[in-house]
Write a protein that holds these residues in place. Structure first.
Motif, PDB file in Angstrom:
ATOM      1  N   ASP A 277       0.858  -1.190   0.000  1.00 46.96           N
ATOM      2  CA  ASP A 277       0.000   0.000   0.000  1.00 46.96           C
ATOM      3  C   ASP A 277       0.895   1.240   0.000  1.00 46.96           C
ATOM      4  O   ASP A 277       1.390   1.667   1.046  1.00 46.96           O
ATOM      5  CB  ASP A 277      -0.895  -0.025   1.239  1.00 46.96           C
ATOM      6  N   GLU A 278       1.118   1.810  -1.178  1.00 45.01           N
ATOM      7  CA  GLU A 278       2.054   2.928  -1.310  1.00 45.01           C
ATOM      8  C   GLU A 278       1.557   4.204  -0.636  1.00 45.01           C
ATOM      9  O   GLU A 278       2.331   5.144  -0.427  1.00 45.01           O
ATOM     10  CB  GLU A 278       2.346   3.200  -2.794  1.00 45.01           C
ATOM     11  N   GLN A 279       0.286   4.247  -0.272  1.00 48.18           N
ATOM     12  CA  GLN A 279      -0.255   5.418   0.407  1.00 48.18           C
ATOM     13  C   GLN A 279       0.015   5.387   1.917  1.00 48.18           C
ATOM     14  O   GLN A 279      -0.137   6.404   2.590  1.00 48.18           O
ATOM     15  CB  GLN A 279      -1.774   5.504   0.170  1.00 48.18           C
ATOM     16  N   HIS A 280       0.427   4.223   2.420  1.00 47.51           N
ATOM     17  CA  HIS A 280       0.625   4.078   3.871  1.00 47.51           C
ATOM     18  C   HIS A 280       1.911   3.288   4.129  1.00 47.51           C
ATOM     19  O   HIS A 280       1.891   2.221   4.749  1.00 47.51           O
ATOM     20  CB  HIS A 280      -0.576   3.379   4.516  1.00 47.51           C
ATOM     21  N   LEU A 281       3.040   3.819   3.686  1.00 47.75           N
ATOM     22  CA  LEU A 281       4.311   3.108   3.808  1.00 47.75           C
ATOM     23  C   LEU A 281       4.828   3.066   5.248  1.00 47.75           C
ATOM     24  O   LEU A 281       5.729   2.283   5.564  1.00 47.75           O
ATOM     25  CB  LEU A 281       5.356   3.741   2.890  1.00 47.75           C
ATOM     26  N   ALA A 282       4.277   3.886   6.115  1.00 48.84           N
ATOM     27  CA  ALA A 282       4.696   3.887   7.526  1.00 48.84           C
ATOM     28  C   ALA A 282       4.242   2.616   8.248  1.00 48.84           C
ATOM     29  O   ALA A 282       4.591   2.395   9.406  1.00 48.84           O
ATOM     30  CB  ALA A 282       4.154   5.116   8.240  1.00 48.84           C
ATOM     31  N   ARG A 283       3.469   1.748   7.577  1.00 48.75           N
ATOM     32  CA  ARG A 283       3.043   0.465   8.142  1.00 48.75           C
ATOM     33  C   ARG A 283       4.143  -0.585   8.065  1.00 48.75           C
ATOM     34  O   ARG A 283       4.083  -1.603   8.758  1.00 48.75           O
ATOM     35  CB  ARG A 283       1.837  -0.078   7.379  1.00 48.75           C
ATOM     36  N   TYR A 284       5.141  -0.368   7.218  1.00 47.87           N
ATOM     37  CA  TYR A 284       6.093  -1.417   6.886  1.00 47.87           C
ATOM     38  C   TYR A 284       7.456  -1.118   7.507  1.00 47.87           C
ATOM     39  O   TYR A 284       8.090  -0.097   7.200  1.00 47.87           O
ATOM     40  CB  TYR A 284       6.217  -1.547   5.375  1.00 47.87           C
ATOM     41  N   PHE A 285       7.920  -2.031   8.354  1.00 49.36           N
ATOM     42  CA  PHE A 285       9.218  -1.894   9.023  1.00 49.36           C
ATOM     43  C   PHE A 285       9.537  -3.235   9.683  1.00 49.36           C
ATOM     44  O   PHE A 285       8.723  -4.173   9.668  1.00 49.36           O
ATOM     45  CB  PHE A 285       9.173  -0.779  10.083  1.00 49.36           C
ATOM     46  N   TYR A 286      10.722  -3.334  10.263  1.00 52.85           N
ATOM     47  CA  TYR A 286      11.104  -4.522  11.037  1.00 52.85           C
ATOM     48  C   TYR A 286      11.224  -4.125  12.511  1.00 52.85           C
ATOM     49  O   TYR A 286      11.691  -3.028  12.822  1.00 52.85           O
ATOM     50  CB  TYR A 286      12.454  -5.083  10.588  1.00 52.85           C
TER      51      TYR A 286
END
Length: 354
Positions: A277-286
Motif C-alpha cells: 500500500d504505497e499510500q501508507h508506507l509507515a506500516r512497513y518496518f522490522y
C-alpha cells in the motif's frame, strides 16, 4: 567378617563409580573429564572427553547492523499499525529514551510495558528494497544445543535468510530461508524440518511456516536444532548415544551445529497483503523484541569450563591442550599429533590427551 564385607562393598562401589563417571548424564556433557583411579602402578589420572555446560550465549554477543543508520529515530519518525494504516500514533525518537528502539533492546530482559524492541526505519523509500543485515558475533566457536528463536514485535518478514559463519564472518553459508512464497522469493520448493530425515538433515530448506500472520501469537521464527537432533536420538532425545556416534564420525554433522557468527538477513518486511500500500508506507518496518541462542563453547571435548576474559570467551583447557578452542597441544606435550576428544565414553571413545 564385618570388616571384610565392608571392604568388599567399598571396592564394588569404587568400581561402579569409576565406570559410571564415563557416561554422560545429559546431552553432550560429561560430569568430569578426569578422575584419580588406583592401578597396579599406583594412583593415576584417568582422562575422558568433556565439554562445558550449555548456556545463554546472547549474554556474550556483539551485534552490528548494516546499514548502520537503519535504526529508526534519527530523525524522529511516526509509524503505523500493520492491521490498521490509520492508527499512526506511534513515534520512534532516538533522542528520547522512552521512544528510542536501539539494537541492544533485542537482547534486554523483558518486563517493561510495553515490551522493549529494536526497530528499523519505515519503508519510506519504496520501491527501493528495505534490506537489513543483523550480525551476531561471539569471537569464539560455539556449538548450538537448542533452537534459535527470534521474536518480532512487528509482523514476521515476508522474506528472510538466516546465515552462519564458521570463520568469524569471512565467509557465510545459508542456514535456512523463510518466505511467504518460497518458489517466488528463492526459487525453492517449500519444506519443513519434518520433511527431512537422517540422510537429508544437512539440507538447506526454505520454509513458509513462519512467514505469515502478524497477530500476537504469530511473532516467532525458529531455526529447529532439536528437531534435527531427534533424527538420531529419537523424538524425546532419549537415545543420545546414537547422536554421539554420528557426531563422532561425521565432521559435516558436527560443523552443521557449529558457528562463530549468525546473520539475520531481512529482505522484505511484513505486508499482510499481496501488494504494498504505497499510500501508507509507515506500516512497513522490522522490529525485533528478543533473540535466543543457546549453546556451549566449542573446546574440542578438552574442557569442562569456559570463562569470559577481556570480553572474550575462552575454554579452560584440560588434557594438556591449549588455545581458545583447546585446538592444539601445549608446548611440551607434542609427542603425537593433536586430536579432538571423542563424544563416546571410554572405552569406545578416547579423550585424546596430548
Amino acid at each position: 567378617m564385618y570388616l571384610s564385607r565392608f571392604l568388599s562393598l567399598h571396592a564394588l562401589w569404587v568400581t561402579v563409580s569409576s565406570v559410571m563417571q564415563h557416561y554422560p548424564s545429559v546431552w553432550g556433557h560429561y560430569d568430569v573429564c578426569k578422575t584419580q583411579i588406583y592401578t597396579e602402578e599406583g594412583k593415576v589420572w584417568d582422562y575422558m572427553a568433556c565439554q562445558p555446560e550449555a548456556r545463554d550465549m546472547i549474554k556474550y554477543v556483539k551485534v552490528t547492523l548494516d546499514p548502520p543508520d537503519i535504526t529508526c529515530g534519527d530523525p524522529p519518525e511516526t509509524f503505523c499499525a500493520m492491521g490498521n494504516p490509520y492508527m499512526c500514533n506511534n513515534e520512534c525518537d532516538a533522542s528520547t529514551q522512552e521512544l528510542a528502539h536501539p539494537p541492544e533492546l533485542m537482547f534486554d530482559v523483558e518486563g517493561r510495558h510495553p515490551s522493549t524492541f529494536w526497530q528499523s526505519t519505515t519503508w519510506k523509500d519504496y520501491p527501493k528494497p528495505l534490506h537489513v543485515n543483523i550480525t551476531l558475533s561471539w569471537n569464539k566457536t560455539i556449538e548450538l544445543t537448542d533452537n534459535i528463536v527470534i521474536t518480532f514485535e512487528s509482523g514476521r518478514p515476508d522474506q528472510m535468510i538466516l546465515e552462519k559463519s564458521l570463520d568469524y564472518g569471512r565467509t557465510w553459508q545459508p542456514y535456512q530461508y523463510y518466505a511467504i512464497d518460497c518458489l517466488d522469493a528463492f526459487h525453492m520448493d517449500p519444506k519443513s524440518v519434518r520433511d527431512l530425515s537422517q540422510h537429508t538433515v544437512l539440507e538447506i530448506i526454505c520454509t513458509e511456516e513462519y512467514s505469515t500472520g502478524y497477530m500476537t501469537n504469530s511473532k516467532i521464527i525458529h531455526f529447529e536444532i532439536k528437531d534435527r537432533f531427534a533424527f538420531f536420538a529419537g523424538p524425546r532425545l532419549h537415545n543420545m548415544a546414537s547422536l554421539y556416534g554420528q557426531l563422532d564420525t561425521t565432521k559435516k554433522l558436527r560443523d552443521f551445529f557449529t558457528i562463530t557468527d549468525l546473520r539475520i538477513r531481512l529482505l522484505r518486511p511484513a505486508t499482510g497483503e499481496i501488494y504494498v500500500d504505497e499510500q501508507h508506507l509507515a506500516r512497513y518496518f522490522y522490529a525485533i523484541s528478543d533473540i535466543r541462542v543457546y549453546g556451549r563453547c566449542k573446546c574440542n571435548l578438552h574442557a569442562t569450563g569456559c570463562k569470559e576474559e577481556n570480553k572474550r570467551l575462552l575454554c579452560e583447557c584440560e588434557h594438556n591442550t591449549t588455545g581458545p578452542d583447546c585446538g592444539k597441544c601445549k608446548k611440551n606435550y607434542q609427542g603425537r599429533p593433536w586430536s579432538p576428544g571423542s563424544y563416546l565414553p571410554i572405552p569406545k571413545g578416547t579423550a585424546n590427551i596430548c
